[in-house]
Design an enzyme around this catalytic site. Structure first.
Site, PDB file in Angstrom:
ATOM      1  N   THR A 389     -11.483 -21.750 -30.853  1.00  0.00           N
ATOM      2  CA  THR A 389     -10.988 -20.400 -31.165  1.00  0.00           C
ATOM      3  C   THR A 389     -11.909 -19.896 -32.255  1.00  0.00           C
ATOM      4  O   THR A 389     -12.641 -20.682 -32.854  1.00  0.00           O
ATOM      5  CB  THR A 389      -9.508 -20.443 -31.666  1.00  0.00           C
ATOM      6  OG1 THR A 389      -8.663 -20.858 -30.600  1.00  0.00           O
ATOM      7  CG2 THR A 389      -8.993 -19.127 -32.232  1.00  0.00           C
ATOM      8  N   THR A 407      -9.897 -16.241 -28.509  1.00  0.00           N
ATOM      9  CA  THR A 407     -10.175 -17.594 -28.026  1.00  0.00           C
ATOM     10  C   THR A 407     -10.302 -17.659 -26.510  1.00  0.00           C
ATOM     11  O   THR A 407      -9.825 -16.771 -25.796  1.00  0.00           O
ATOM     12  CB  THR A 407      -9.027 -18.537 -28.477  1.00  0.00           C
ATOM     13  OG1 THR A 407      -9.374 -19.890 -28.214  1.00  0.00           O
ATOM     14  CG2 THR A 407      -7.713 -18.223 -27.771  1.00  0.00           C
ATOM     15  N   ASN A 409      -9.349 -20.740 -25.580  1.00  0.00           N
ATOM     16  CA  ASN A 409      -8.581 -21.968 -25.755  1.00  0.00           C
ATOM     17  C   ASN A 409      -9.541 -23.124 -26.064  1.00  0.00           C
ATOM     18  O   ASN A 409      -9.907 -23.307 -27.196  1.00  0.00           O
ATOM     19  CB  ASN A 409      -7.638 -22.260 -24.590  1.00  0.00           C
ATOM     20  CG  ASN A 409      -6.584 -23.298 -24.998  1.00  0.00           C
ATOM     21  OD1 ASN A 409      -6.338 -23.480 -26.184  1.00  0.00           O
ATOM     22  ND2 ASN A 409      -5.978 -23.975 -24.051  1.00  0.00           N
ATOM     23  N   ASP A 431      -1.532 -23.570 -22.949  1.00  0.00           N
ATOM     24  CA  ASP A 431      -0.682 -23.402 -24.145  1.00  0.00           C
ATOM     25  C   ASP A 431       0.803 -23.267 -23.797  1.00  0.00           C
ATOM     26  O   ASP A 431       1.651 -23.258 -24.689  1.00  0.00           O
ATOM     27  CB  ASP A 431      -1.124 -22.183 -24.968  1.00  0.00           C
ATOM     28  CG  ASP A 431      -2.301 -22.507 -25.891  1.00  0.00           C
ATOM     29  OD1 ASP A 431      -2.688 -23.685 -25.969  1.00  0.00           O
ATOM     30  OD2 ASP A 431      -2.830 -21.582 -26.532  1.00  0.00           O
ATOM     31  N   SER A 460       1.090 -18.795 -28.915  1.00  0.00           N
ATOM     32  CA  SER A 460      -0.158 -19.051 -29.627  1.00  0.00           C
ATOM     33  C   SER A 460       0.147 -19.454 -31.058  1.00  0.00           C
ATOM     34  O   SER A 460       1.274 -19.287 -31.543  1.00  0.00           O
ATOM     35  CB  SER A 460      -0.997 -17.773 -29.636  1.00  0.00           C
ATOM     36  OG  SER A 460      -2.134 -17.931 -30.455  1.00  0.00           O
ATOM     37  N   SER A 461      -0.859 -19.989 -31.724  1.00  0.00           N
ATOM     38  CA  SER A 461      -0.744 -20.278 -33.160  1.00  0.00           C
ATOM     39  C   SER A 461      -1.637 -19.361 -33.984  1.00  0.00           C
ATOM     40  O   SER A 461      -1.708 -19.501 -35.215  1.00  0.00           O
ATOM     41  CB  SER A 461      -1.169 -21.718 -33.441  1.00  0.00           C
ATOM     42  OG  SER A 461      -0.365 -22.587 -32.717  1.00  0.00           O
ATOM     43  N   GLY A 481      -8.298 -23.440 -34.835  1.00  0.00           N
ATOM     44  CA  GLY A 481      -7.702 -24.754 -35.125  1.00  0.00           C
ATOM     45  C   GLY A 481      -6.489 -25.091 -34.283  1.00  0.00           C
ATOM     46  O   GLY A 481      -5.736 -26.002 -34.632  1.00  0.00           O
TER      47      GLY A 481
HETATM   48  N1  GLY Z   1      -5.160 -21.537 -27.823  1.00  0.00           N
HETATM   49  C1  GLY Z   1      -4.930 -21.605 -29.205  1.00  0.00           C
HETATM   50  C2  GLY Z   1      -3.919 -20.636 -29.689  1.00  0.00           C
HETATM   51  O1  GLY Z   1      -3.648 -19.668 -29.022  1.00  0.00           O
HETATM   52  O2  GLY Z   1      -3.351 -20.809 -30.735  1.00  0.00           O
END
Ligand code: GLY
Length: 579
Positions: A389, A407, A409, A431, A460-461, A481
């Site tokens: 990302t 991202t 991913n 995800d 997502s994060s 991350g």
């Molecule tokens: N694929 C990482 C996120 O969306 O957090």
């Protein structure tokens, strides 16, 4: 050819500039907190901080010529799709938090990928009830409909001063004329060769005709990607969602068991959302709401700790790290149950960021011992989330700010290029929780918050964030991350606003990560052994196997100057002040 040579010169200049000792770049300018031992880059009229140098220069040039932060932010987004194919993209998606000073307005643009109409919750589950990891991560079925083109277009059309074609143009030139491969790209392409060379289209782009690798300084051209970018410049987003690019993506999917159709491409929606807002000791935080879990859980952790005098306890002291770990444990336990796409699941955002709820869960933290994650919430662990990302931050002289994280991913997504497009496809649908209804060993199920459904966005994060002081943007930050993003951004923000570090120091200090499950704290080197001994005696368990956590790009504005820092954990990143 002339333009190509000019680009090469610019790239060389930027590389030389970023290699100068930092004091040489800012010798006439003020510093803040030089006592911190790390010196930020300084700018007077604006700043960009980006994971890759050539794209950073694209953004800085736009600011220098009078474009605003959104123009620069969109141009960086397109340029990274060319120069940083590890995570920069037009085949993926992400989130952008934008502050427009003239309207005193902050918005959160959600351009997360969306699953196909034919998607279902057990898409990757085989006859034995197990997840087929190849299908979930490395097939066309792992791709969601990309949102980046729609997201960048919305941002620039609504909040920029330039046209979409103008902000794509530098990316188009970089794809068409090529750019010099830099060290980290060379090494990423070597490391990912098995995966990328298995796809004929990606192999053709990223390796030479004789199969050898591009070396640092050699020119990498991406002809098909240039054609795709030119189509978007000429026809707008319709080229991507209903026109020639959509046709190529749908044809590639149909020929290879993929799910995305022309109807899915046309049905893609970008959303402008209200950011999730928090306060901490006089600062206001605007960050990303669902379908990202990032903003909600970062604010939850900050709320939990707001009444503790962490500064008195000391940065990265045992007492502070204990509170960090226990707050992370609680936030990620809640995240496992409640985070998902708000169009499909009623995410209890208000409750999760409620200050009374924070007091209640803070009161459950014993000060003398670690808790067990299994005692904090009885649900299942989460999927592996890739650490790739990329994040960039931009601020301009008008007081506008852009915080963007996007991202594919995994690094290079699923490693597949849709035939004839030069566009790497994401594997974002990994995800989703793939076995959401399966009971775990304790008979618990994690529920449907993040189960795959048709045209749903995966949790997502990503945590693009703007922190305000006295109503104006003070800190713009974010990080890649995977699941660790929330904790990296949380610690970076705390380093600046609780521990009063300058932005370069805040970006450099060792980080930790606890995600509730597994019940283990990942820790970077640099925390003293005495501290670890105390924490271990309290029952904390550490894993120092992972070398680094996150890669921030941050800018602070104070007293009329922009101060920025890219993460010292990453090569070939750049922070450029406009003067
Ligand atoms: N694929 C990482 C996120 O969306 O957090």
């Amino acid at each position: 050819m002339k333009v190509g040579f000019k680009l090469l010169l610019i790239a060389v200049n930027v590389i030389v500039f970023t290699m100068l000792p930092v004091h040489a770049q800012e010798y006439q300018l003020p510093q803040y907190s030089s006592r911190d031992g790390f010196v930020p880059i300084v700018g007077r009229k604006g700043m960009v901080s980006v994971r890759e140098t050539i794209a950073a220069k694209v953004g800085a040039d736009i600011l220098a010529k009078g474009g605003n932060a959104v123009d620069a932010g969109a141009a960086i987004g397109f340029a990274l799709a060319v120069t940083y194919p590890q995570a920069g993209n037009i085949g993926g998606g992400g989130f952008m938090v934008v502050h427009m000073a003239s309207e005193n307005k902050t918005v959160a643009i959600d351009y997360r990928e969306m699953s196909a109409g034919a998607a279902k919750h057990d898409l990757y589950v085989d006859e034995e009830g197990k997840v087929n990891q190849k299908l979930a991560k490395f097939s066309r079925q792992s791709s969601g409909v990309p949102g980046t083109v729609a997201g960048m277009a919305l941002a620039v059309e609504k909040y920029g001063t330039m046209t979409l074609a103008q902000v794509i143009e530098p990316a188009y030139r970089l794809a068409y004329e090529g750019f010099p491969v830099y060290t980290q790209l060379e090494s990423s392409l070597v490391r990912s060769k098995e995966r990328l060379s298995a796809d004929p289209e990606a192999n053709k782009v990223f390796y030479k005709a004789d199969g050898s690798n591009y070396r640092t300084g050699e020119i990498l051209k991406q002809a098909d990607l240039a054609v795709s970018l030119k189509a978007i410049m000429d026809e707008g987003t319709s080229a991507f969602y209903t026109g020639s690019i959509a046709e190529k993506i749908a044809a590639d999917m149909a020929a290879n068991d993929g799910l995305i159709t022309m109807e899915d491409m046309a049905a893609y929606e970008v959303f402008e959302r209200e950011p999730v807002m928090g306060t901490y000791k006089g600062y206001t935080i605007a960050t990303m709401p669902p379908p990202s879990s990032g903003g909600v859980h970062m604010i939850q952790m900050m709320n939990m700790l707001e009444n503790d005098d962490l500064k008195a306890k000391g940065h990265n002291s045992a007492a502070t790290l204990h509170l960090y770990i226990e707050s992370m444990r609680q936030a990620y336990a809640d995240r496992s149950l409640y985070a998902g796409d708000p169009a499909f699941f009623d995410v209890p955002v208000d409750k999760l960021i409620d200050k009374d709820y924070a007091k209640e869960i803070r009161a459950r933290i014993p000060m003398d011992r670690a808790r067990l994650s299994s005692d904090v919430a009885p649900t299942k662990g989460l999927n592996y989330e890739s650490p790739e990302t990329t994040h960039y931050s931009v601020m301009d002289a008008q007081g506008n700010a852009v915080s963007n994280t996007y991202t594919l991913n995994f690094g290079f997504g699923n490693g597949i290029m849709a035939a004839g497009t030069g566009i790497l496809l994401n594997n974002e649908l990994d995800d989703f929780d793939h076995l959401p209804y399966e009971p775990d060993a304790n008979g618990n199920v994690s529920g449907k918050a993040n189960a795959q459904e048709p045209r749903k966005r995966p949790r997502s994060s990503m945590t693009p964030t703007i922190v305000f002081k006295d109503g104006t943007p003070f800190l713009v930050t974010g990080s890649p991350g995977g699941g660790t993003i929330i904790n990296t951004v949380f610690q970076t923000v705390m380093n600046v606003i609780e521990f009063d570090m300058n932005v370069a120091a805040a970006s450099s200090k060792p980080r930790i990560n606890h995600q509730w499950m597994p019940d283990m704290t990942a820790i970077e080197s640099g925390v003293s052994q005495d501290t670890l001994n105390i924490l271990e005696s309290m029952g904390h368990k550490f894993n120092s196997g992972r070398r680094t956590l996150g890669s921030t790009n941050s800018i602070v504005y104070r007293d009329g100057y922009f101060y920025g820092a890219h993460d010292p954990r990453s090569m070939n990143a750049a922070t450029i002040g406009v003067n």
